[in-house]
Design a protein around this motif. Structure first.
Motif, PDB file in Angstrom:
ATOM      1  N   ARG A 283       0.423  -1.115   0.225  1.00 14.55           N
ATOM      2  CA  ARG A 283       0.128   0.019  -0.120  1.00 14.55           C
ATOM      3  C   ARG A 283       1.328   1.015  -0.278  1.00 14.55           C
ATOM      4  N   ALA A 284      -0.149   2.009  -1.114  1.00 20.99           N
ATOM      5  CA  ALA A 284       0.831   3.498  -0.780  1.00 20.99           C
ATOM      6  C   ALA A 284       0.067   5.211  -0.138  1.00 20.99           C
ATOM      7  N   VAL A 285       1.236   5.540   0.636  1.00 19.34           N
ATOM      8  CA  VAL A 285       0.404   7.062   0.962  1.00 19.34           C
ATOM      9  C   VAL A 285       1.424   7.962  -0.160  1.00 19.34           C
ATOM     10  N   GLY A 286       0.202   8.827  -0.127  1.00 15.07           N
ATOM     11  CA  GLY A 286       0.739   9.658  -1.353  1.00 15.07           C
ATOM     12  C   GLY A 286       0.893   9.374  -2.823  1.00 15.07           C
ATOM     13  N   ALA A 287       0.839  10.307  -3.641  1.00 15.84           N
ATOM     14  CA  ALA A 287       1.119  10.212  -4.941  1.00 15.84           C
ATOM     15  C   ALA A 287       1.926   9.619  -5.191  1.00 15.84           C
ATOM     16  N   ASP A 288       3.173   9.958  -4.900  1.00  9.67           N
ATOM     17  CA  ASP A 288       4.805   9.785  -5.192  1.00  9.67           C
ATOM     18  C   ASP A 288       4.598   8.054  -5.203  1.00  9.67           C
ATOM     19  N   ALA A 289       4.226   7.977  -3.715  1.00  8.68           N
ATOM     20  CA  ALA A 289       4.974   6.598  -3.906  1.00  8.68           C
ATOM     21  C   ALA A 289       3.955   5.941  -4.416  1.00  8.68           C
ATOM     22  N   GLY A 290       2.663   6.064  -4.432  1.00 11.63           N
ATOM     23  CA  GLY A 290       2.209   5.621  -5.293  1.00 11.63           C
ATOM     24  C   GLY A 290       2.875   5.167  -6.984  1.00 11.63           C
ATOM     25  N   ALA A 291       2.534   5.987  -7.126  1.00 12.77           N
ATOM     26  CA  ALA A 291       3.473   6.089  -9.053  1.00 12.77           C
ATOM     27  C   ALA A 291       4.015   5.815  -8.318  1.00 12.77           C
ATOM     28  N   TRP A 292       5.511   5.512  -7.422  1.00 14.70           N
ATOM     29  CA  TRP A 292       6.092   4.284  -7.668  1.00 14.70           C
ATOM     30  C   TRP A 292       5.547   3.405  -7.301  1.00 14.70           C
ATOM     31  N   LEU A 293       5.003   2.339  -6.952  1.00 12.78           N
ATOM     32  CA  LEU A 293       5.429   1.294  -6.958  1.00 12.78           C
ATOM     33  C   LEU A 293       4.355   1.008  -8.260  1.00 12.78           C
ATOM     34  N   GLY A 294       4.292   2.034  -9.526  1.00  8.90           N
ATOM     35  CA  GLY A 294       3.821   1.434 -10.868  1.00  8.90           C
ATOM     36  C   GLY A 294       4.819   1.166 -11.350  1.00  8.90           C
TER      37      GLY A 294
END
Length: 283
Positions: A232-243
């Motif tokens: 799970r990611a919190v924050g848009a940048d962290a979410g983008a990294w997981l992609g």
């Protein structure tokens, strides 16, 4: 960790994979794996090829430079070519060659002068980081073999090496995907196999990634689809990294399909001929 400690974990990772393939009959080496077009023989051939490339980089940098030039001239095909050539060997010869190449690597890395880095297909690495990368790749390709055989592997504390490499290569993943890395550090908190928490980055970081260490490592090596994992990611940048996350130095791979591993005994087995994950020189 000290180099010898990392090398001990690398030896253990190799030994675990050897248990899966060492007793296979000859036709078992032709079993398809989740990497499209790659059999178990291709997986072991790739590991042997990369172990030998690592030895060259550590002990014969001029010869490795020649390999690097080949990679630059054919970035999408030279890994495939190397694996295909060795995979054509009789299984017994391939197994012996893999044991020889992985056996020669520890002394090669120990021979690197203190403070020097080893050239690689990605950024240059210290001998300890090179050994860490070998653990990551051996584990990742071992996952492909385990999936092909329908085997559920028990997670170990060696996953921390894989997770550490994925965190350390965050910016490299952005650059590979033609994106600018965020200036802000991320907080990564993972639950290890024995329940301990592994963490990286500032405790008060706004961008955060959490989840089981196994799931994070499967995502970082592109062996499972993000939708099938508990990361799970919190924050848009962290979410983008997981992609875009990848712990290997090759070109970004296609990854795996959502739900691709459903229906196996452990819910994680791939069907043959499915899209490939990252298979670069370190992945």
């Amino acid at each position: 960790m000290q180099l010898d400690d990392v090398l001990a974990d690398l030896s253990a990772e190799n030994a675990e994979l050897d248990l899966l393939v060492g007793g296979l009959p000859a036709d078992g080496w032709a079993t398809p794996t989740p990497a499209e077009g790659w059999t178990i023989a291709h997986q072991i051939a790739h590991l042997a090829w990369t172990d030998e490339a690592s030895r060259l980089a550590a002990t014969e940098p001029a010869e490795f430079q020649a390999e690097l030039q080949k990679a630059m001239a054919n970035p999408a095909g030279f890994v495939e070519d190397g694996a295909a050539e060795l995979a054509s060997l009789p299984p017994g010869e391939l197994l012996t060659y893999w044991r020889e190449t992985r056996g020669a690597l520890p002394d090669a890395l120990r021979s690197v002068p203190a403070g020097e880095k080893v050239l690689w297909f990605g950024p240059p690495m210290s001998p300890t980081s090179m050994a860490t990368a070998r653990i990551m790749e051996t584990w990742a390709h071992g996952q492909d073999v385990a999936d092909a055989l329908g085997v559920q592997r028990k997670p170990t504390a060696r996953l921390k090496h894989v997770a550490h490499l994925a965190v350390r290569t965050r910016n490299f993943a952005y650059l590979l995907n033609d994106r600018t890395p965020p200036a802000e550090e991320f907080r990564v908190e993972l639950q290890g196999p024995d329940g301990e928490t592994w963490s990286w980055g500032p405790e008060d970081a706004e961008q955060r990634v959490t989840g089981p260490a196994l799931d994070f490592c499967l995502l970082a090596t592109q062996r499972r689809h993000r939708d099938d994992l508990g990361v799970r990611a919190v924050g848009a940048d962290a979410g983008a990294w997981l992609g875009i996350i990848q712990a290997f130095a090759g070109l970004p791979g296609k990854g795996r399909r959502p739900g691709q591993f459903a229906g196996s005994p452990d819910g994680r087995r791939a069907d043959a001929g499915s899209p490939d994950g990252g298979r670069g020189p370190v992945g």
